[in-house]
Write a protein that holds these residues in place. Structure first.
Motif, PDB file in Angstrom:
ATOM      1  N   ALA A  90       0.830  -1.206   0.000  1.00  0.00           N
ATOM      2  CA  ALA A  90       0.000   0.000   0.000  1.00  0.00           C
ATOM      3  C   ALA A  90       0.862   1.252   0.000  1.00  0.00           C
ATOM      4  CB  ALA A  90      -0.933  -0.011   1.220  1.00  0.00           C
ATOM      5  N   ASP A  91       2.015   1.191   0.677  1.00  0.00           N
ATOM      6  CA  ASP A  91       2.863   2.377   0.805  1.00  0.00           C
ATOM      7  C   ASP A  91       4.279   1.931   1.134  1.00  0.00           C
ATOM      8  OD1 ASP A  91       3.218   5.324   1.132  1.00  0.00           O
ATOM      9  OD2 ASP A  91       3.677   4.750   3.199  1.00  0.00           O
ATOM     10  N   LEU A  92       5.253   2.637   0.579  1.00  0.00           N
ATOM     11  CA  LEU A  92       6.653   2.371   0.877  1.00  0.00           C
ATOM     12  C   LEU A  92       7.392   3.701   0.867  1.00  0.00           C
ATOM     13  CD1 LEU A  92       9.156   0.539   1.234  1.00  0.00           C
ATOM     14  CD2 LEU A  92       9.207   0.291  -1.249  1.00  0.00           C
ATOM     15  N   HIS A  93       8.053   4.024   1.972  1.00  0.00           N
ATOM     16  CA  HIS A  93       8.859   5.232   2.042  1.00  0.00           C
ATOM     17  C   HIS A  93      10.265   4.829   2.455  1.00  0.00           C
ATOM     18  CE1 HIS A  93      10.615   8.883   3.857  1.00  0.00           C
ATOM     19  NE2 HIS A  93      10.093   9.406   2.785  1.00  0.00           N
ATOM     20  N   VAL A  94      11.244   5.198   1.630  1.00  0.00           N
ATOM     21  CA  VAL A  94      12.638   4.825   1.875  1.00  0.00           C
ATOM     22  C   VAL A  94      13.476   6.082   2.072  1.00  0.00           C
ATOM     23  CG1 VAL A  94      14.655   3.604   0.974  1.00  0.00           C
ATOM     24  CG2 VAL A  94      12.363   2.807   0.360  1.00  0.00           C
ATOM     25  N   ARG A  95      14.342   6.052   3.074  1.00  0.00           N
ATOM     26  CA  ARG A  95      15.350   7.092   3.270  1.00  0.00           C
ATOM     27  C   ARG A  95      16.709   6.439   2.989  1.00  0.00           C
ATOM     28  NH1 ARG A  95      11.842   7.800   7.438  1.00  0.00           N
ATOM     29  NH2 ARG A  95      10.698   9.755   7.352  1.00  0.00           N
ATOM     30  N   TYR A  96      17.379   6.923   1.976  1.00  0.00           N
ATOM     31  CA  TYR A  96      18.689   6.393   1.607  1.00  0.00           C
ATOM     32  C   TYR A  96      19.739   7.153   2.414  1.00  0.00           C
ATOM     33  CZ  TYR A  96      15.941   4.434  -2.163  1.00  0.00           C
ATOM     34  OH  TYR A  96      14.987   3.744  -2.875  1.00  0.00           O
ATOM     35  N   LEU A  97      20.563   6.422   3.158  1.00  0.00           N
ATOM     36  CA  LEU A  97      21.476   7.064   4.104  1.00  0.00           C
ATOM     37  C   LEU A  97      22.958   6.878   3.780  1.00  0.00           C
ATOM     38  CD1 LEU A  97      19.554   6.036   7.323  1.00  0.00           C
ATOM     39  CD2 LEU A  97      19.443   8.217   6.107  1.00  0.00           C
ATOM     40  N   GLY A  98      23.283   6.003   2.868  1.00  0.00           N
ATOM     41  CA  GLY A  98      24.691   5.793   2.547  1.00  0.00           C
ATOM     42  C   GLY A  98      24.852   4.681   1.543  1.00  0.00           C
ATOM     43  N   ARG A  99      26.092   4.439   1.210  1.00  0.00           N
ATOM     44  CA  ARG A  99      26.361   3.340   0.284  1.00  0.00           C
ATOM     45  C   ARG A  99      27.095   2.243   1.033  1.00  0.00           C
ATOM     46  NH1 ARG A  99      30.419   5.332  -4.294  1.00  0.00           N
ATOM     47  NH2 ARG A  99      31.876   3.741  -3.686  1.00  0.00           N
ATOM     48  N   PRO A 100      26.891   1.016   0.604  1.00  0.00           N
ATOM     49  CA  PRO A 100      27.470  -0.100   1.344  1.00  0.00           C
ATOM     50  C   PRO A 100      28.956  -0.282   1.076  1.00  0.00           C
ATOM     51  CG  PRO A 100      26.318  -0.913  -0.584  1.00  0.00           C
ATOM     52  CD  PRO A 100      26.084   0.578  -0.528  1.00  0.00           C
ATOM     53  N   THR A 101      29.609  -0.876   2.052  1.00  0.00           N
ATOM     54  CA  THR A 101      30.948  -1.409   1.836  1.00  0.00           C
ATOM     55  C   THR A 101      30.770  -2.919   1.846  1.00  0.00           C
ATOM     56  OG1 THR A 101      31.402  -1.410   4.203  1.00  0.00           O
ATOM     57  CG2 THR A 101      32.074   0.543   2.978  1.00  0.00           C
ATOM     58  N   GLY A 102      31.596  -3.597   1.139  1.00  0.00           N
ATOM     59  CA  GLY A 102      31.466  -5.045   1.072  1.00  0.00           C
ATOM     60  C   GLY A 102      30.582  -5.483  -0.072  1.00  0.00           C
ATOM     61  N   ASP A 103      30.300  -6.769  -0.107  1.00  0.00           N
ATOM     62  CA  ASP A 103      29.615  -7.343  -1.266  1.00  0.00           C
ATOM     63  C   ASP A 103      28.207  -7.836  -0.981  1.00  0.00           C
ATOM     64  OD1 ASP A 103      30.294  -9.465   0.330  1.00  0.00           O
ATOM     65  OD2 ASP A 103      31.297 -10.615  -1.249  1.00  0.00           O
ATOM     66  N   MET A 104      27.617  -7.463   0.173  1.00  0.00           N
ATOM     67  CA  MET A 104      26.267  -7.927   0.501  1.00  0.00           C
ATOM     68  C   MET A 104      25.558  -6.876   1.341  1.00  0.00           C
ATOM     69  SD  MET A 104      24.408 -10.719  -0.077  1.00  0.00           S
ATOM     70  CE  MET A 104      25.462 -12.143  -0.254  1.00  0.00           C
ATOM     71  N   VAL A 105      24.246  -6.743   1.119  1.00  0.00           N
ATOM     72  CA  VAL A 105      23.401  -5.905   1.977  1.00  0.00           C
ATOM     73  C   VAL A 105      22.257  -6.776   2.493  1.00  0.00           C
ATOM     74  CG1 VAL A 105      23.969  -3.664   0.970  1.00  0.00           C
ATOM     75  CG2 VAL A 105      22.104  -5.005  -0.009  1.00  0.00           C
ATOM     76  N   TYR A 106      21.713  -6.368   3.649  1.00  0.00           N
ATOM     77  CA  TYR A 106      20.668  -7.141   4.321  1.00  0.00           C
ATOM     78  C   TYR A 106      19.531  -6.217   4.723  1.00  0.00           C
ATOM     79  CZ  TYR A 106      24.607 -10.300   4.787  1.00  0.00           C
ATOM     80  OH  TYR A 106      25.691 -11.096   4.513  1.00  0.00           O
ATOM     81  N   ALA A 107      18.311  -6.629   4.424  1.00  0.00           N
ATOM     82  CA  ALA A 107      17.122  -5.913   4.884  1.00  0.00           C
ATOM     83  C   ALA A 107      16.559  -6.677   6.071  1.00  0.00           C
ATOM     84  CB  ALA A 107      16.090  -5.819   3.777  1.00  0.00           C
ATOM     85  N   ARG A 108      16.366  -5.961   7.181  1.00  0.00           N
ATOM     86  CA  ARG A 108      15.792  -6.560   8.397  1.00  0.00           C
ATOM     87  C   ARG A 108      14.452  -5.874   8.649  1.00  0.00           C
ATOM     88  NH1 ARG A 108      21.470  -5.859  11.112  1.00  0.00           N
ATOM     89  NH2 ARG A 108      22.440  -7.798  10.423  1.00  0.00           N
ATOM     90  N   ALA A 109      13.372  -6.648   8.538  1.00  0.00           N
ATOM     91  CA  ALA A 109      12.023  -6.095   8.641  1.00  0.00           C
ATOM     92  C   ALA A 109      11.281  -6.715   9.813  1.00  0.00           C
ATOM     93  CB  ALA A 109      11.259  -6.348   7.346  1.00  0.00           C
ATOM     94  N   HIS A 110      10.506  -5.875  10.510  1.00  0.00           N
ATOM     95  CA  HIS A 110       9.640  -6.387  11.576  1.00  0.00           C
ATOM     96  C   HIS A 110       8.324  -5.618  11.582  1.00  0.00           C
ATOM     97  CE1 HIS A 110      11.412  -2.952  13.664  1.00  0.00           C
ATOM     98  NE2 HIS A 110      10.323  -2.950  14.392  1.00  0.00           N
ATOM     99  N   VAL A 111       7.272  -6.318  11.945  1.00  0.00           N
ATOM    100  CA  VAL A 111       5.934  -5.745  11.961  1.00  0.00           C
ATOM    101  C   VAL A 111       5.783  -4.839  13.178  1.00  0.00           C
ATOM    102  CG1 VAL A 111       3.467  -6.282  12.189  1.00  0.00           C
ATOM    103  CG2 VAL A 111       4.920  -7.648  10.668  1.00  0.00           C
ATOM    104  N   VAL A 112       5.264  -3.645  12.935  1.00  0.00           N
ATOM    105  CA  VAL A 112       4.954  -2.697  14.002  1.00  0.00           C
ATOM    106  C   VAL A 112       3.533  -2.936  14.494  1.00  0.00           C
ATOM    107  CG1 VAL A 112       4.639  -0.248  14.551  1.00  0.00           C
ATOM    108  CG2 VAL A 112       6.533  -0.967  13.086  1.00  0.00           C
ATOM    109  N   ARG A 113       2.629  -3.135  13.533  1.00  0.00           N
ATOM    110  CA  ARG A 113       1.234  -3.408  13.874  1.00  0.00           C
ATOM    111  C   ARG A 113       0.579  -4.159  12.723  1.00  0.00           C
ATOM    112  NH1 ARG A 113      -3.278  -2.401  16.774  1.00  0.00           N
ATOM    113  NH2 ARG A 113      -5.110  -1.538  15.776  1.00  0.00           N
ATOM    114  N   ALA A 114      -0.133  -5.221  13.079  1.00  0.00           N
ATOM    115  CA  ALA A 114      -0.877  -5.994  12.091  1.00  0.00           C
ATOM    116  C   ALA A 114      -2.356  -5.925  12.426  1.00  0.00           C
ATOM    117  CB  ALA A 114      -0.403  -7.447  12.071  1.00  0.00           C
ATOM    118  N   GLY A 115      -3.089  -5.152  11.636  1.00  0.00           N
ATOM    119  CA  GLY A 115      -4.536  -5.094  11.784  1.00  0.00           C
ATOM    120  C   GLY A 115      -5.184  -6.189  10.957  1.00  0.00           C
TER     121      GLY A 115
END
Length: 161
Positions: A90-115
């Motif tokens: 429904a909605d996605l807002h991203v704030r880009y804060l820097g560029r990675p070092t190394g050869d892998m990035v990881y997204a860690r997601a957790h639910v704040v509220r599930a209606g």
């Protein structure tokens, strides 16, 4: 019983996920193993297929990684049932804060509220040194099952996690 308790269904869901052309192109995959408090971790290699014109990791690739991680967290903590309904962003807002070092990035997601219908998720993208690359807030909705777009090679009984 949750759909996650069905090993055959989970295997089909993971197979469908890995067969999605965009996921395969970007090398997006799940990090296996139990994570604290329902957190979902998804990885993506830093490689030319994910670069923009400037030669850096493309914001759209990062947003796709976030979308996958956040949608998976939302699916696991909501009324989503594969083959019965579907989950849409429904909605996605991203704030880009820097560029990675190394050869892998990881997204860690957790639910704040599930209606009953709307699920809100927070997500952080970090590099291999745990430096924050982006932060995002995401919401999705559980809706009736929809037919795929014409020409899509998708099994509606095997939606993304």
């Amino acid at each position: 019983m949750s759909y996650r308790d069905d090993p055959e269904l989970m295997a089909r869901l993971y197979e469908s996920f890995r067969a999605t052309p965009l996921h395969a192109l970007l090398g997006i995959d799940y990090v296996e193993g139990d994570q604290p408090d329902g957190t979902v971790v998804v990885s993506m290699p830093v490689r030319p297929e994910a670069y923009g014109a400037s030669g850096n990791l493309h914001g759209g690739a990062i947003a796709t990684l976030i979308d996958v991680a956040a949608a998976t967290a939302a699916a696991r903590e909501s009324a989503f049932v594969p083959g019965v309904n579907t989950l849409v962003t429904a909605d996605l807002h991203v704030r880009y804060l820097g560029r990675p070092t190394g050869d892998m990035v990881y997204a860690r997601a957790h639910v704040v509220r599930a209606g009953r219908q709307l699920i809100v998720v927070e997500c952080r993208v970090v590099d291999g040194e745990d430096r924050v690359i982006a932060v995002a807030d995401f919401s999705s909705m559980v809706v009736p099952l929809r037919e795929p777009l014409p020409g899509a090679a998708h099994d509606p009984a095997s939606p993304e996690l």
